[in-house]
Structures are given as structure tokens and as C-alpha cells.
Design an enzyme around this catalytic site. Structure first.
Site, short mmCIF file in Angstrom:
data_model
loop_
_atom_site.label_atom_id
_atom_site.label_comp_id
_atom_site.label_asym_id
_atom_site.label_seq_id
_atom_site.Cartn_x
_atom_site.Cartn_y
_atom_site.Cartn_z
N GLN A 1 -25.73 5.02 -23.58
CA GLN A 1 -24.96 5.66 -22.53
C GLN A 1 -23.74 6.36 -23.11
O GLN A 1 -23.19 5.95 -24.13
CB GLN A 1 -24.53 4.67 -21.46
CG GLN A 1 -23.55 3.62 -21.90
CD GLN A 1 -23.31 2.58 -20.82
OE1 GLN A 1 -24.24 2.10 -20.18
NE2 GLN A 1 -22.06 2.22 -20.61
N GLY A 2 -23.40 7.46 -22.44
CA GLY A 2 -22.23 8.22 -22.84
C GLY A 2 -21.47 8.65 -21.60
O GLY A 2 -21.97 8.53 -20.47
N TYR A 3 -20.28 9.19 -21.82
CA TYR A 3 -19.41 9.56 -20.71
C TYR A 3 -19.11 11.05 -20.73
O TYR A 3 -18.58 11.57 -21.71
CB TYR A 3 -18.11 8.73 -20.76
CG TYR A 3 -18.41 7.29 -20.46
CD1 TYR A 3 -18.35 6.84 -19.15
CD2 TYR A 3 -18.83 6.42 -21.44
CE1 TYR A 3 -18.69 5.53 -18.84
CE2 TYR A 3 -19.17 5.12 -21.14
CZ TYR A 3 -19.10 4.68 -19.84
OH TYR A 3 -19.45 3.39 -19.54
N LEU A 4 -19.48 11.72 -19.64
CA LEU A 4 -19.10 13.11 -19.46
C LEU A 4 -17.60 13.18 -19.14
O LEU A 4 -16.93 14.15 -19.44
CB LEU A 4 -19.91 13.76 -18.33
CG LEU A 4 -21.40 13.94 -18.63
CD1 LEU A 4 -22.14 14.33 -17.36
CD2 LEU A 4 -21.61 14.97 -19.73
N GLU B 1 -18.72 12.87 -24.18
CA GLU B 1 -17.62 12.68 -25.11
C GLU B 1 -18.11 11.86 -26.30
O GLU B 1 -19.16 11.22 -26.23
CB GLU B 1 -16.48 11.92 -24.40
CG GLU B 1 -15.92 12.65 -23.21
CD GLU B 1 -14.96 11.81 -22.36
OE1 GLU B 1 -14.81 10.61 -22.62
OE2 GLU B 1 -14.37 12.38 -21.43
#
Length: 155
Positions: free
Chosen positions: A27-30, A82
Site C-alpha cells: 500500500q501507498g499514499y497518494l 508518495e
């Protein structure tokens, strides 16, 4: 759309024998702003986009909106996130009337094991297995969005 959850450190891997399901998660964060995080997640062969609002004063409750997206879409969106993609394996363990989700982190967050328990009410009583350690609900150090930018290995 309100998520109520408590988070704990895990003191041993004894939960592994109690788990009935496991999934690889990336998972990653926009957007990792705590007031409005936007997450892209790949869990097994499914994709998700999730928006979370800021937590209440104790950190146990906050707005959460999640939508399943195709795996192809998630794979296209993840590189736009990010820096600091979170890699972990999630194990599910039944405890009383609840499911405890235990995450063993990999990569930059290797060595960290966290458990989350979703509740219907903040005052709900939970059965705490012996391997469930210190409660860290509301401690921003243990938010995945924080860990993506400030990995456990650097603490």
C-alpha cells in the site's frame, strides 16, 4: 462510514498458530496528510482505494471510505504514491466476538508487528490474547501513513 479500531503492539508470533487466513499487502499514499489520507492498497489479487479523515481525540474513531478497484487500476496507481510503499503480511485471528488483524511488516518496517481490532462501539469489551501487548491507538508513530515516510528501521 465511521471506522472504530484499537491498535496494539504484538509481543510474539504465537498468533501464527491461531490465524486462519493471511494476505500479502502492498500500500501507498497518494496523500499522507493526517486530515485526509488517500491510500491505494493491493491485498492478494484485489485493489482498493481508501480515504480516511482525521481521528477523534483518542484516535479510535475516524471517517473511512473504501472502494474496491481492479487489480490493474491499483497497480497503475501505486507508482503515483508518495515515497515509502508499505509491505506487510496480514494474518486474521478470531478472538471472542472479534477478528484481530495482525500485520507483520517487511522492508523498511521490518521488525514491527501490529494488531488492529475493529469495533462497533468505542467502549466495546475485547478479549486480549496473551500476545497482544501495549495499546498504541491514536499514537501517530504507528499509523501506516507515518510509517511510509518514517520507517520503523530509522527509529
Amino acid at each position: 462510514m465511521i471506522e472504530i479500531e484499537r491498535k496494539f503492539l504484538v509481543t510474539s508470533t504465537a498468533f501464527l498458530v491461531e490465524s486462519y487466513e493471511k494476505h500479502a499487502i502492498s500500500q501507498g499514499y497518494l496523500n499522507s496528510n493526517p486530515e485526509r489520507t488517500v491510500r491505494i492498497r493491493i491485498k492478494g489479487n484485489k485493489g482498493f482505494i481508501t480515504i480516511k479523515g482525521i481521528g477523534n481525540t483518542n484516535g479510535a474513531s475516524r471517517l473511512e471510505w473504501e472502494k474496491e478497484i481492479s487489480l490493474v487500476e491499483a497497480k497503475l496507481l501505486l507508482p503515483l504514491c508518495e515515497k515509502g510503499i508499505i509491505e506487510k503480511t496480514r494474518y486474521e485471528v478470531k478472538s471472542g466476538n472479534h477478528i484481530i488483524e495482525v500485520d507483520i511488516f517487511h522492508g523498511e518496517n521490518e521488525g514491527l508487528i501490529l494488531a488492529e481490532i475493529e469495533l462497533k462501539d468505542e467502549n466495546e469489551v475485547i478479549v486480549k490474547p496473551i500476545w497482544l501487548g501495549e495499546e498504541v491507538t491514536g499514537n501517530k508513530l504507528y499509523y501506516n501513513s507515518y510509517l511510509s515516510l518514517n520507517p520503523f528501521k530509522n527509529w
